[in-house]
Design an enzyme around this catalytic site. Structure first.
Site, PDB file in Angstrom:
ATOM      1  CE  LYS A  29     -10.713  -4.432  -5.740  1.00 37.72           C
ATOM      2  NZ  LYS A  29     -10.630  -3.367  -4.719  1.00 37.72           N
ATOM      3  N   GLY A 106     -13.145  -0.413   0.559  1.00 36.75           N
ATOM      4  CA  GLY A 106     -12.346   0.656   1.153  1.00 36.75           C
ATOM      5  C   GLY A 106     -12.096   1.771   0.154  1.00 36.75           C
ATOM      6  NE  ARG A 134      -9.776  -2.148   4.877  1.00 32.81           N
ATOM      7  CZ  ARG A 134      -9.595  -2.182   3.564  1.00 32.81           C
ATOM      8  NH1 ARG A 134     -10.601  -2.554   2.776  1.00 32.81           N
ATOM      9  NH2 ARG A 134      -8.439  -1.856   3.038  1.00 32.81           N
ATOM     10  CB  SER A 179      -2.308   4.685   1.415  1.00 32.72           C
ATOM     11  OG  SER A 179      -3.684   4.668   1.077  1.00 32.72           O
ATOM     12  CD  GLN A 181      -7.972   2.239  -0.515  1.00 35.40           C
ATOM     13  OE1 GLN A 181      -8.040   2.326   0.711  1.00 35.40           O
ATOM     14  NE2 GLN A 181      -8.415   1.194  -1.179  1.00 35.40           N
ATOM     15  CG  ASP A 328      -4.459  -5.121  -3.403  1.00 33.42           C
ATOM     16  OD1 ASP A 328      -4.532  -4.956  -2.168  1.00 33.42           O
ATOM     17  OD2 ASP A 328      -4.897  -4.291  -4.224  1.00 33.42           O
ATOM     18  CE  LYS A 355      -3.896  -3.075   1.681  1.00 31.41           C
ATOM     19  NZ  LYS A 355      -4.237  -1.823   1.006  1.00 31.41           N
TER      20      LYS A 355
HETATM   21  C1  S3P Z   1      -6.291   0.799  -3.964  1.00 38.25           C
HETATM   22  C2  S3P Z   1      -5.158   0.987  -3.254  1.00 38.25           C
HETATM   23  C3  S3P Z   1      -4.564  -0.041  -2.375  1.00 38.25           C
HETATM   24  C4  S3P Z   1      -5.138  -1.423  -2.625  1.00 38.25           C
HETATM   25  C5  S3P Z   1      -6.619  -1.411  -2.824  1.00 38.25           C
HETATM   26  C6  S3P Z   1      -7.010  -0.486  -3.957  1.00 38.25           C
HETATM   27  C7  S3P Z   1      -6.771   1.907  -4.813  1.00 38.25           C
HETATM   28  O1  S3P Z   1      -4.807   0.374  -1.078  1.00 38.25           O
HETATM   29  O2  S3P Z   1      -4.808  -2.296  -1.579  1.00 38.25           O
HETATM   30  O3  S3P Z   1      -7.064  -2.721  -3.123  1.00 38.25           O
HETATM   31  O4  S3P Z   1      -7.599   1.659  -5.702  1.00 38.25           O
HETATM   32  O5  S3P Z   1      -6.322   3.026  -4.608  1.00 38.25           O
HETATM   33  P1  S3P Z   1      -3.801   1.412  -0.366  1.00 38.25           P
HETATM   34  O6  S3P Z   1      -3.100   2.150  -1.439  1.00 38.25           O
HETATM   35  O7  S3P Z   1      -4.609   2.310   0.456  1.00 38.25           O
HETATM   36  O8  S3P Z   1      -2.848   0.539   0.379  1.00 38.25           O
END
Ligand code: S3P
Length: 444
Positions: A29, A106, A134, A179, A181, A328, A355
């Site tokens: 994903k 997110g 969130r 994180s 993200q 996750d 989350k």
């Molecule tokens: C993700 C980073 C994770 C994860 C999310 C996907 C990504 O979040 O929990 O399902 O694709 O960068 P965080 O890194 O913000 O915790």
């Protein structure tokens, strides 16, 4: 498995046989989101294969279409999405007609903030009832330091309007939490800022952005807890092959670890070390688990994860600096811990509270339904295992619309001793729509 439409609940019965044999899982994903977004930012037509076809990734596809990218991804025989994405390149994204709905994703919302920040657009981002709760401040704060604005000012949750600027400043930023993200949003904005943007994190988070940006021709550095890009740069179209998702493979691996007689191999799955913390955790619990590297997709290693049931799982401690590598997977690992001898502790899991739902509270509540003692002490999660755990009659779980919880509680039924009910099981479509059929096929 049966679904009671009236109550929106799915009844999940114990598997008729142990899990045996080989399977693959849908595309990763995180890598799929990045492939779609980076291809949309690039000049030219990128060829993508193995892209996850799920609601979350469709949110990213819908968003880049609204912003002017041409997406011609089609369903391949293996269920993944393959095809071309022609990006906006040097023209930049177009001003969309209305708000962009990021659904439950997110990753879509947070990465888009970094994608849009360097352009002269005003784009309202919104999402479903989970996503609008969130926290977004973690992304808007560093992007504001770079020169982007967000309206209404001071707002911490979606809907938020991104007001981009063509004159972003490079920054050096110490992220308050690990994180990927956050890291990705800052690096993507940094691609278009003058100078080197540096992101330091308290513990290593997944590094797919650092591995993929160079494939698109962007000068990127990556080390243990720091990553940087030097701008202004441009992304050039490339080819991206998406390996299987370790976070989906984790459900199959954990099922095999707790269902007596099981022995499974998950093939073509990403073996990125920032993602397979669950393998290390299962090892620490004494599970019979191994990985074999078979190739690389770009800079992403992939291979086979093999797991066989062993009767003597034991509790273990997962230190704070490793939590990002299982962020996750904590819910399903907590279910495995419920079958192990002794107490398992997951240190510093506060990120679980923000989350898709509060996963820390949900895990404690759900394990309680199974008669298992689980509790939080500060930000640490404790699970007191019960070897030989038996499923009480009439257990009812609620996924609360969270895909990882839906699959965790389904596993409690599939690998347990009595049927369980999972309300809102449907949320599996966010990341692993064919989860039940994949796992049922292994147990025939
Ligand atoms: C993700 C980073 C994770 C994860 C999310 C996907 C990504 O979040 O929990 O399902 O694709 O960068 P965080 O890194 O913000 O915790």
């Amino acid at each position: 498995m049966s679904t009671d439409q009236m109550q929106g609940a799915t009844v999940v019965a114990p598997l008729p046989a142990p899990l045996r044999g080989s399977t693959s899982v849908p595309g990763d994903k995180s890598i799929s989101h990045r492939a779609v977004l980076f291809a949309a930012m690039a000049e030219g037509t990128s060829r993508l294969s193995g892209v996850l076809d799920s609601e979350d990734v469709r949110s990213s596809i819908g968003a880049v279409r609204a912003l002017g990218a041409e997406v011609s991804l089609e369903k391949a025989a293996d269920g993944s999405l393959c095809g071309g994405v022609t990006g906006w390149g040097a023209r930049g994204p177009r001003q969309p007609d209305g708000p962009i709905d990021c659904g439950n994703s997110g990753t879509t919302a947070r990465l888009l903030m970094g994608v849009l920040a360097p352009w002269d657009v005003r784009v309202e981002l919104t999402g479903d009832e989970s996503l609008v709760k969130r926290p977004m401040r973690r992304i808007t704060a560093p992007l504001m330091k770079m020169g982007a604005r967000f309206l209404p000012e001071g707002r911490e949750t979606l809907p938020i309007t991104v007001c981009g600027s063509r004159r972003l400043r490079a920054i050096s930023y110490d992220a308050p939490m690990a994180s990927a993200q956050l890291k990705t949003a800052v690096l993507l904005a940094g691609v278009f800022a003058e100078g080197t943007t540096v992101l330091n994190e308290p513990a290593p988070s997944r590094n797919h952005t650092e591995l993929m940006l160079p494939e698109f021709g962007v000068d990127t550095t990556a080390a243990d807890r720091t990553a940087s890009v030097t701008g202004p740069a441009r992304l050039e179209a490339c080819e991206v092959q998406v390996p299987g998702d370790p976070s989906s493979a984790a459900f199959i691996a954990c099922a095999a670890a707790i269902r007596p007689g099981s022995s499974v191999q998950v093939e073509n799955v990403s073996l990125n070390t920032a993602r397979i913390g669950f393998v290390r955790t299962l090892e620490r619990m004494g599970a019979d688990v191994s990985v074999r590297h078979t190739g690389s997709a770009g800079k992403e290693p992939y291979g086979v994860i093999s797991v066989s049931h062993t009767p003597n799982l034991r509790g273990c401690e997962v230190p704070a600096e490793k939590i990002a590598t299982i962020v996750d997977e904590v819910p399903v690992l907590a279910l495995v811990a419920a079958h192990a001898r002794g107490v398992t502790v997951f240190r510093e899991v506060s990120e679980l509270r923000v989350k898709e739902t509060d996963r820390l509270a949900a895990v404690i509540e759900g394990l309680g339904e199974l008669g298992v003692d689980a509790w939080a002490d500060g930000n640490d999660l404790f699970v007191e295992g019960q070897p030989g755990l038996r499923t009480p009659a009439g257990v009812s779980f609620d996924s609360k619309g969270d895909h990882r919880l839906a699959m965790t509680w389904a596993l409690a039924g599939l690998c347990g001793t009595a049927p369980v009910e999972v309300k809102n099981f449907d949320s599996v479509k966010i990341s692993y729509p064919q989860f039940l059929s994949d796992i049922e096929r292994l147990a025939r």
